[in-house]
Design an enzyme around this catalytic site. Structure first.
Site, PDB file in Angstrom:
ATOM      1  N   VAL A  11       0.827  -1.214   0.000  1.00  0.00           N
ATOM      2  CA  VAL A  11       0.000   0.000   0.000  1.00  0.00           C
ATOM      3  C   VAL A  11       0.866   1.271   0.000  1.00  0.00           C
ATOM      4  O   VAL A  11       0.670   2.171  -0.807  1.00  0.00           O
ATOM      5  CB  VAL A  11      -0.970   0.001   1.204  1.00  0.00           C
ATOM      6  CG1 VAL A  11      -1.668   1.351   1.353  1.00  0.00           C
ATOM      7  CG2 VAL A  11      -2.004  -1.101   1.031  1.00  0.00           C
ATOM      8  N   ASP A  30      10.623   3.731   5.941  1.00  0.00           N
ATOM      9  CA  ASP A  30      10.296   2.413   6.508  1.00  0.00           C
ATOM     10  C   ASP A  30      11.334   2.065   7.568  1.00  0.00           C
ATOM     11  O   ASP A  30      12.491   2.490   7.480  1.00  0.00           O
ATOM     12  CB  ASP A  30      10.282   1.349   5.398  1.00  0.00           C
ATOM     13  CG  ASP A  30       9.428   0.154   5.761  1.00  0.00           C
ATOM     14  OD1 ASP A  30       8.348  -0.016   5.150  1.00  0.00           O
ATOM     15  OD2 ASP A  30       9.815  -0.620   6.674  1.00  0.00           O
ATOM     16  N   LYS A  35      14.608  -3.129   3.054  1.00  0.00           N
ATOM     17  CA  LYS A  35      13.658  -2.727   2.008  1.00  0.00           C
ATOM     18  C   LYS A  35      14.078  -1.384   1.403  1.00  0.00           C
ATOM     19  O   LYS A  35      14.007  -1.177   0.195  1.00  0.00           O
ATOM     20  CB  LYS A  35      12.246  -2.580   2.587  1.00  0.00           C
ATOM     21  CG  LYS A  35      11.501  -3.889   2.739  1.00  0.00           C
ATOM     22  CD  LYS A  35      10.031  -3.638   3.037  1.00  0.00           C
ATOM     23  CE  LYS A  35       9.274  -4.942   3.163  1.00  0.00           C
ATOM     24  NZ  LYS A  35       7.876  -4.777   3.547  1.00  0.00           N
ATOM     25  N   ASN A 209     -14.545  -5.210   2.512  1.00  0.00           N
ATOM     26  CA  ASN A 209     -13.777  -6.455   2.440  1.00  0.00           C
ATOM     27  C   ASN A 209     -14.594  -7.659   2.919  1.00  0.00           C
ATOM     28  O   ASN A 209     -14.535  -8.735   2.339  1.00  0.00           O
ATOM     29  CB  ASN A 209     -12.484  -6.343   3.257  1.00  0.00           C
ATOM     30  CG  ASN A 209     -11.348  -5.808   2.397  1.00  0.00           C
ATOM     31  OD1 ASN A 209     -11.571  -5.441   1.243  1.00  0.00           O
ATOM     32  ND2 ASN A 209     -10.158  -5.749   2.942  1.00  0.00           N
ATOM     33  N   LEU A 251     -17.072 -14.163  -7.635  1.00  0.00           N
ATOM     34  CA  LEU A 251     -18.019 -15.281  -7.582  1.00  0.00           C
ATOM     35  C   LEU A 251     -17.353 -16.606  -7.955  1.00  0.00           C
ATOM     36  O   LEU A 251     -18.047 -17.578  -8.201  1.00  0.00           O
ATOM     37  CB  LEU A 251     -19.198 -15.019  -8.530  1.00  0.00           C
ATOM     38  CG  LEU A 251     -20.187 -13.907  -8.149  1.00  0.00           C
ATOM     39  CD1 LEU A 251     -21.326 -13.843  -9.160  1.00  0.00           C
ATOM     40  CD2 LEU A 251     -20.766 -14.131  -6.755  1.00  0.00           C
ATOM     41  N   GLY A 258      -7.720 -15.967   0.594  1.00  0.00           N
ATOM     42  CA  GLY A 258      -6.541 -15.831   1.441  1.00  0.00           C
ATOM     43  C   GLY A 258      -6.008 -14.423   1.324  1.00  0.00           C
ATOM     44  O   GLY A 258      -6.757 -13.495   1.064  1.00  0.00           O
ATOM     45  N   CYS A 261      -5.433  -9.469   3.516  1.00  0.00           N
ATOM     46  CA  CYS A 261      -6.550  -8.589   3.896  1.00  0.00           C
ATOM     47  C   CYS A 261      -7.828  -9.328   4.297  1.00  0.00           C
ATOM     48  O   CYS A 261      -8.279  -9.189   5.430  1.00  0.00           O
ATOM     49  CB  CYS A 261      -6.849  -7.614   2.760  1.00  0.00           C
ATOM     50  SG  CYS A 261      -5.530  -6.418   2.547  1.00  0.00           S
ATOM     51  N   LYS A 322      -3.123 -15.524  -4.738  1.00  0.00           N
ATOM     52  CA  LYS A 322      -3.848 -15.317  -5.992  1.00  0.00           C
ATOM     53  C   LYS A 322      -2.816 -15.008  -7.066  1.00  0.00           C
ATOM     54  O   LYS A 322      -1.652 -14.758  -6.741  1.00  0.00           O
ATOM     55  CB  LYS A 322      -4.873 -14.190  -5.858  1.00  0.00           C
ATOM     56  CG  LYS A 322      -4.264 -12.810  -5.660  1.00  0.00           C
ATOM     57  CD  LYS A 322      -5.336 -11.739  -5.711  1.00  0.00           C
ATOM     58  CE  LYS A 322      -4.715 -10.354  -5.659  1.00  0.00           C
ATOM     59  NZ  LYS A 322      -5.699  -9.297  -5.740  1.00  0.00           N
TER      60      LYS A 322
HETATM   61  N1  LIG Z   1      -1.920  -5.413   0.718  1.00  0.00           N
HETATM   62  C1  LIG Z   1      -3.095  -5.004   0.293  1.00  0.00           C
HETATM   63  O1  LIG Z   1      -3.600  -5.460  -0.749  1.00  0.00           O
HETATM   64  C2  LIG Z   1      -3.871  -3.975   1.065  1.00  0.00           C
HETATM   65  C3  LIG Z   1      -4.953  -3.320   0.442  1.00  0.00           C
HETATM   66  C4  LIG Z   1      -5.657  -2.362   1.166  1.00  0.00           C
HETATM   67  C5  LIG Z   1      -5.308  -2.071   2.482  1.00  0.00           C
HETATM   68  N2  LIG Z   1      -4.268  -2.740   3.063  1.00  0.00           N
HETATM   69  C6  LIG Z   1      -3.917  -2.374   4.448  1.00  0.00           C
HETATM   70  O2  LIG Z   1      -2.803  -1.469   4.376  1.00  0.00           O
HETATM   71  C7  LIG Z   1      -1.903  -1.697   5.472  1.00  0.00           C
HETATM   72  C8  LIG Z   1      -0.522  -2.034   4.928  1.00  0.00           C
HETATM   73  O3  LIG Z   1      -0.627  -3.233   4.189  1.00  0.00           O
HETATM   74  P1  LIG Z   1       0.576  -3.777   3.282  1.00  0.00           P
HETATM   75  O4  LIG Z   1       0.093  -5.017   2.616  1.00  0.00           O
HETATM   76  O5  LIG Z   1       1.113  -2.651   2.477  1.00  0.00           O
HETATM   77  O6  LIG Z   1       1.612  -4.161   4.425  1.00  0.00           O
HETATM   78  P2  LIG Z   1       3.122  -4.657   4.277  1.00  0.00           P
HETATM   79  O7  LIG Z   1       3.325  -5.612   5.366  1.00  0.00           O
HETATM   80  O8  LIG Z   1       3.386  -5.058   2.865  1.00  0.00           O
HETATM   81  O9  LIG Z   1       3.964  -3.332   4.550  1.00  0.00           O
HETATM   82  C9  LIG Z   1       3.941  -2.651   5.762  1.00  0.00           C
HETATM   83  C10 LIG Z   1       5.277  -1.911   5.867  1.00  0.00           C
HETATM   84  O10 LIG Z   1       5.233  -1.045   7.024  1.00  0.00           O
HETATM   85  C11 LIG Z   1       6.539  -1.028   7.558  1.00  0.00           C
HETATM   86  N3  LIG Z   1       6.487  -0.477   8.931  1.00  0.00           N
HETATM   87  C12 LIG Z   1       6.058  -1.080  10.064  1.00  0.00           C
HETATM   88  N4  LIG Z   1       6.168  -0.228  11.108  1.00  0.00           N
HETATM   89  C13 LIG Z   1       6.685   0.940  10.608  1.00  0.00           C
HETATM   90  C14 LIG Z   1       7.019   2.200  11.184  1.00  0.00           C
HETATM   91  N5  LIG Z   1       6.865   2.423  12.480  1.00  0.00           N
HETATM   92  N6  LIG Z   1       7.509   3.154  10.367  1.00  0.00           N
HETATM   93  C15 LIG Z   1       7.685   2.936   9.048  1.00  0.00           C
HETATM   94  N7  LIG Z   1       7.370   1.761   8.454  1.00  0.00           N
HETATM   95  C16 LIG Z   1       6.887   0.772   9.227  1.00  0.00           C
HETATM   96  C17 LIG Z   1       6.997  -2.477   7.453  1.00  0.00           C
HETATM   97  O11 LIG Z   1       8.399  -2.591   7.583  1.00  0.00           O
HETATM   98  C18 LIG Z   1       6.478  -2.824   6.059  1.00  0.00           C
HETATM   99  O12 LIG Z   1       7.443  -2.551   5.057  1.00  0.00           O
HETATM  100  C19 LIG Z   1      -2.548  -2.820   6.307  1.00  0.00           C
HETATM  101  O13 LIG Z   1      -3.328  -2.242   7.314  1.00  0.00           O
HETATM  102  C20 LIG Z   1      -3.434  -3.536   5.286  1.00  0.00           C
HETATM  103  O14 LIG Z   1      -4.520  -4.177   5.903  1.00  0.00           O
HETATM  104  C21 LIG Z   1      -3.525  -3.663   2.382  1.00  0.00           C
END
Ligand SMILES: NC(=O)c1ccc[n+]([C@@H]2O[C@H](COP(=O)([O-])OP(=O)(O)OC[C@H]3O[C@@H](n4cnc5c(N)ncnc54)[C@H](O)[C@@H]3O)[C@@H](O)[C@H]2O)c1
Length: 439
Positions: A11, A30, A35, A209, A251, A258, A261, A322
């Protein structure tokens, strides 16, 4: 505008890059130094189609940069996006400590007014908690917006650049104007930016979701029933999905949903209901049915081999939850592999992009091969768990030659029943008749 983004996951990196693409000056921060090093070296820490090129262009043009320095990120930017992970605790409740930590840190280091925009998926009331944290530490005007993200891994860039809608939970018109300006380039075709209170914005994300997860689950229940009564779930899906009131997305019957999210957000909503003593019967059922659905393919495998899998070797195509992603978080493949290994079977797996992420979770419990056909050598049967396009039209004769017996268990209904019958396979899928049972 000058923007800071905390978290460079699926995200955060997509958000930062797409805002840079629209001419903003963006720094992504980050805590994971590896990373940030990867990004500084011109690589992307995960697989997401189209993202690498977009990152490279915006870095080259000086609008996008990466850092591990949170304080400098806070000081240099007035608008600060939060996109850190919110994984599940053991009991299914969401762990929002990362979001709260970032809010606290911003409060401690704010050198002027700050606008915190939360993109992480969080329970209702989190923005209020963040406001409390901010107010504790600092004298500047700091406000919090809830701006849940709806992108899908695999099409994340496109989803972000062309959203169906943008949800903004804000308590202040000045903040709303900032968000309206930031998102204007993404909604030029008239897609709405919907303003609402922050609690409703937080709930919108969970409701969306959970509803999508429910559709998949409902279709899986129909599929299981189809098997019992001799109907074909793919034909039923076509009949149902063409109803304009229902639509065709989400559907497809299979081995369950999985990813990072749906499972976590369904659990979080369930937990939220528990906390206020609301009996959310449907969300309980979605969770239970999905857990059961993951076992379904293995049950077919067990039953084909008379309940005994010890000493069997299975080729498994698809590890990601997926297609078009390398994400294996909560991937049905992991449950299926665990079941097979526990039953004494061996697994040799192939996935076009998710082998490294799977290896980080599974280690050397299974074998990995670099080519789909190599997985078949000496295997008793093929099991398909992720519907990558490249699996759709394989060389069936080659599959048949390589396997010990021509048996395919398809958890995603990738193949046509008649084709499998013509090639002489025993073929098991979800919600459709079984082809051949002689094994
Ligand atoms: N992945 C998706 O498809 C998706 C879609 C919509 C919403 N979300 C939501 O968005 C959020 C992030 O999801 P994601 O899949 O991108 O997560 P992710 O695990 O891929 O990435 C999260 C990142 O945050 C970093 N992080 C953690 N603590 C930190 C801090 N204090 N300062 C800076 N960076 C920090 C981690 O090192 C990691 O790189 C979640 O709440 C998720 O539910 C995800």
């Amino acid at each position: 505008m000058n923007l800071g983004v905390f978290g460079v996951g699926y995200v955060g990196l997509v958000t930062g890059t797409c805002f840079a693409e629209m001419g903003n000056q963006v720094v992504c921060c980050d805590i994971d130094a590896s990373k940030i090093e990867t990004l500084k070296g011109g690589k992307i820490p995960f697989y997401e189609p189209g993202l690498k090129e977009l990152v490279a262009r915006n870095v080259a043009e000086g609008r996008l940069s990466f850092t591990t320095d949170p304080i400098a990120t806070v000081e240099a930017n007035e608008v600060l996006f939060i996109a850190v992970g919110t994984p599940s605790h053991e009991d299914g409740s969401p762990d929002i400590s990362g979001v709260i930590e970032v809010a606290k840190m911003i409060g401690q280091h704010a050198n002027g007014p700050k606008l915190l925009v939360n993109k992480s998926t969080v329970p209702v009331g989190t923005a209020d908690r963040m406001r409390t944290e901010l107010a504790k530490a600092n004298p500047h005007r700091c406000s919090v917006i809830s701006n849940p993200e709806f992108l899908k891994e695999g099409t994340a860039v496109d989803d972000f650049l062309k959203p169906d809608r943008v949800i903004v939970g804000a308590e202040d018109e000045v903040d709303e104007e900032v968000m309206r300006a930031l998102y204007a380039p993404f909604v030029r075709t008239g897609k709405p930016v919907l303003f609402m209170d922050t609690r409703s914005a937080e709930m919108t994300k969970y409701a969306a979701n959970a509803m999508l997860a429910s559709r998949i689950t409902f279709m899986n229940e129909i599929a299981n029933l189809c098997e019992e009564v001799g109907a074909d779930v793919d034909q039923v899906r076509a009949g149902v999905g063409t109803d304009r009131r229902l639509g065709a997305s989400f559907l497809f019957a299979g081995v369950g949903f999985g990813g990072s999210c749906f499972p976590k957000d369904v659990q979080a909503l369930r937990h939220l209901a528990d906390e206020v003593d609301y009996e959310f019967t449907m969300i309980d059922a979605v969770h239970r049915v999905n857990q059961r659905q993951r076992q379904r393919l293995v049950e077919k495998v067990r039953s084909h081999y008379g309940g005994e899998l010890s000493g069997r070797r299975f080729a498994l195509w698809g590890l990601a939850f997926k297609p078009q992603t390398d994400d294996v978080r909560e991937a049905p493949a992991l449950t299926i592999i665990e079941e097979l290994l526990t039953s004494g079977a061996e697994v040799v797996a192939f996935d076009p992009v998710a082998m490294e992420s799977a290896r980080r979770v599974l280690g050397d419990q299974i074998e990995y091969v670099s080519d789909a056909y190599k997985a078949l050598d000496d295997a008793d049967a093929l099991i398909i768990v992720t519907e990558w396009n490249e699996f759709r039209f394989p060389d069936f004769e080659r599959i048949k030659q390589a396997l010990r017996e021509p048996v395919v268990f398809d958890g995603r209904n990738v193949f046509d029943l008649d084709t499998m019958a013509t090639h002489g396979f025993s073929y098991y899928s979800i919600g459709r008749r079984t082809i051949g049972r002689e094994g």
